[in-house]
Design a protein around this motif. Structure first.
Motif, PDB file in Angstrom:
ATOM      1  N   GLN A  28       5.349 -20.109  12.752  1.00 23.09           N
ATOM      2  CA  GLN A  28       6.779 -20.905  13.337  1.00 23.09           C
ATOM      3  C   GLN A  28       7.697 -19.466  11.801  1.00 23.09           C
ATOM      4  N   LEU A  29       6.379 -19.850  11.066  1.00 22.27           N
ATOM      5  CA  LEU A  29       6.631 -19.370   9.305  1.00 22.27           C
ATOM      6  C   LEU A  29       6.410 -17.397   9.569  1.00 22.27           C
ATOM      7  N   GLY A  30       5.207 -16.523  10.621  1.00 24.24           N
ATOM      8  CA  GLY A  30       4.246 -15.912  10.587  1.00 24.24           C
ATOM      9  C   GLY A  30       3.529 -15.321   9.482  1.00 24.24           C
ATOM     10  N   VAL A  31       3.051 -16.402   9.063  1.00 25.04           N
ATOM     11  CA  VAL A  31       1.959 -16.365   7.795  1.00 25.04           C
ATOM     12  C   VAL A  31       1.087 -16.774   8.542  1.00 25.04           C
ATOM     13  N   SER A  32      -0.629 -17.268   7.239  1.00 27.56           N
ATOM     14  CA  SER A  32      -2.037 -17.641   7.664  1.00 27.56           C
ATOM     15  C   SER A  32      -1.846 -18.814   8.044  1.00 27.56           C
ATOM     16  N   ARG A 185      13.065  -9.702  16.093  1.00 28.33           N
ATOM     17  CA  ARG A 185      11.890  -8.946  15.724  1.00 28.33           C
ATOM     18  C   ARG A 185      11.565  -7.506  17.010  1.00 28.33           C
ATOM     19  N   PRO A 186      10.085  -7.056  16.576  1.00 29.52           N
ATOM     20  CA  PRO A 186      10.198  -5.918  17.826  1.00 29.52           C
ATOM     21  C   PRO A 186      10.110  -5.948  19.030  1.00 29.52           C
ATOM     22  N   MET A 191      15.657 -14.900  16.405  1.00 32.96           N
ATOM     23  CA  MET A 191      14.861 -15.616  15.905  1.00 32.96           C
ATOM     24  C   MET A 191      15.899 -16.557  14.878  1.00 32.96           C
ATOM     25  N   ASP A 192      15.781 -17.516  14.094  1.00 33.33           N
ATOM     26  CA  ASP A 192      16.596 -18.225  14.034  1.00 33.33           C
ATOM     27  C   ASP A 192      15.766 -18.383  12.907  1.00 33.33           C
ATOM     28  N   THR A 193      16.452 -19.210  10.885  1.00 38.07           N
ATOM     29  CA  THR A 193      15.403 -19.832  10.118  1.00 38.07           C
ATOM     30  C   THR A 193      16.630 -21.416  10.119  1.00 38.07           C
ATOM     31  N   THR A 194      16.906 -22.081  10.977  1.00 32.30           N
ATOM     32  CA  THR A 194      17.178 -23.425  10.460  1.00 32.30           C
ATOM     33  C   THR A 194      16.708 -23.933  11.949  1.00 32.30           C
ATOM     34  N   VAL A 195      15.953 -24.296  12.169  1.00 29.71           N
ATOM     35  CA  VAL A 195      15.423 -24.992  13.595  1.00 29.71           C
ATOM     36  C   VAL A 195      16.702 -26.357  14.756  1.00 29.71           C
ATOM     37  N   MET A 225      12.295 -18.341  11.740  1.00 24.28           N
ATOM     38  CA  MET A 225      10.718 -19.606  12.689  1.00 24.28           C
ATOM     39  C   MET A 225      10.889 -20.054  13.514  1.00 24.28           C
ATOM     40  N   ALA A 226      11.690 -20.035  14.356  1.00 18.90           N
ATOM     41  CA  ALA A 226      12.325 -20.542  15.930  1.00 18.90           C
ATOM     42  C   ALA A 226      13.214 -19.311  16.652  1.00 18.90           C
ATOM     43  N   LYS A 227      12.646 -19.140  17.625  1.00 20.43           N
ATOM     44  CA  LYS A 227      12.825 -18.625  18.562  1.00 20.43           C
ATOM     45  C   LYS A 227      13.963 -18.989  19.945  1.00 20.43           C
ATOM     46  N   VAL A 228      15.086 -18.095  19.332  1.00 21.75           N
ATOM     47  CA  VAL A 228      16.333 -19.037  20.874  1.00 21.75           C
ATOM     48  C   VAL A 228      16.361 -17.895  21.724  1.00 21.75           C
ATOM     49  N   CYS A 229      16.257 -17.120  22.108  1.00 19.41           N
ATOM     50  CA  CYS A 229      16.365 -16.758  22.871  1.00 19.41           C
ATOM     51  C   CYS A 229      15.678 -15.426  22.738  1.00 19.41           C
ATOM     52  N   GLY A 230      14.878 -14.319  24.332  1.00 20.53           N
ATOM     53  CA  GLY A 230      14.619 -13.191  24.186  1.00 20.53           C
ATOM     54  C   GLY A 230      15.661 -12.093  24.278  1.00 20.53           C
ATOM     55  N   PRO A 231      15.253 -10.856  24.774  1.00 22.44           N
ATOM     56  CA  PRO A 231      15.900  -9.890  24.494  1.00 22.44           C
ATOM     57  C   PRO A 231      17.171 -10.122  26.104  1.00 22.44           C
TER      58      PRO A 231
END
Length: 261
Positions: A28-32, A185-186, A191-195, A225-231
């Protein structure tokens, strides 16, 4: 991403979604995972959560941090409202030109949606929103039929959320949805930061005939960190800068029209 912001996002995710695994938080955060584990150790030392096997859980009775986080979020929203205003106005003007009189418009939360609302004064349209700033902007405009969604008030974001908001949206249909985002994202994922906002955004997408994403240059790739939708669920992206090749390719493959303001 700064450690302080990661800590806020971790605690927000745990409060809204319950116990979470290190691997989920990492994605979600895109970190290790190692970074997440260090964050969890730090937050546990501060008494803000409890580590469990493979993850962590937050104590919902921990009010002092909630109050501090709310103050921090209010400051963030105020800062966002004052940055890149000319760029957001250019995007808003282009987006407003898509709307014809007699149509219905669904406006998301966020400062760009607010700038768009300012462009709609005097139009013979219907505006549906859970954005309280948009409501206040348009409340006295007698030309606009204004529909305010129900729900729980999130004071720090001036918005309405929750199952009541989602239920309202299931009963509505709009010609246009103008959607905000914290990052793209590429691969074209929004995406959204607020779940807690994500289910509302998804309900908005289902209620909109055509979905327009409003995204200034900072949203490529932005945060979230949260996916809203795809393209594939978008029709148009209105931005103020050239979109990077990978993202543009993903959007075009999904049939999304990119409009540069």
């Amino acid at each position: 991403m700064l450690a302080e912001r990661r800590h806020r996002l971790i605690l927000r995710a745990l409060r809204s979604g319950g116990p979470a695994a290190v691997t989920d938080l990492s994605e979600q955060l895109g970190v290790s995972p190692a970074t997440v584990r260090r964050d969890l150790v730090k937050l546990e030392e501060e008494g803000l959560l409890t580590r469990v096997h493979g993850g962590a859980v937050v104590d919902e009775g921990d009010q002092p941090f909630a109050e501090v986080a709310e103050v921090a979020e209010v400051a963030e929203v105020a800062e966002v409202a004052e940055v890149r205003v000319p760029e957001k106005d250019a995007i808003a003007a282009k987006a407003a030109s898509l709307v014809e009189d007699g149509q219905s418009v669904l406006l998301d939360i966020g400062t760009t949606a607010y700038r768009l609302a300012r462009q709609l004064h005097g139009r013979r349209i219907t505006v549906i929103t859970g954005n309280l700033v948009v409501y206040e902007e348009l409340a006295d405009d007698e030309d606009i039929e204004l529909v305010l969604l129900g729900g729980m008030v999130r004071r720090e974001y001036r918005s309405l959320v929750g199952f009541l908001t989602e239920d309202n949206l299931r009963q509505l249909h709009a010609d246009w949805l103008f959607l905000g985002t914290s990052g793209i994202r590429p691969g074209g994922q929004v995406m959204d930061t607020t779940v807690v906002e994500v289910p509302v955004k998804r309900a908005m997408i289902k209620a909109g005939e055509r979905v327009v994403l409003l995204a200034d240059r900072a949203k490529f790739p932005g945060t979230g960190m949260a996916k809203v939708c795809g393209p594939e669920e978008l029709d148009v992206v209105v931005t103020n800068a050239p979109v990077d090749a990978a993202t543009r390719s993903s959007l075009e493959e999904a049939g999304v029209r990119v409009v540069v303001a």
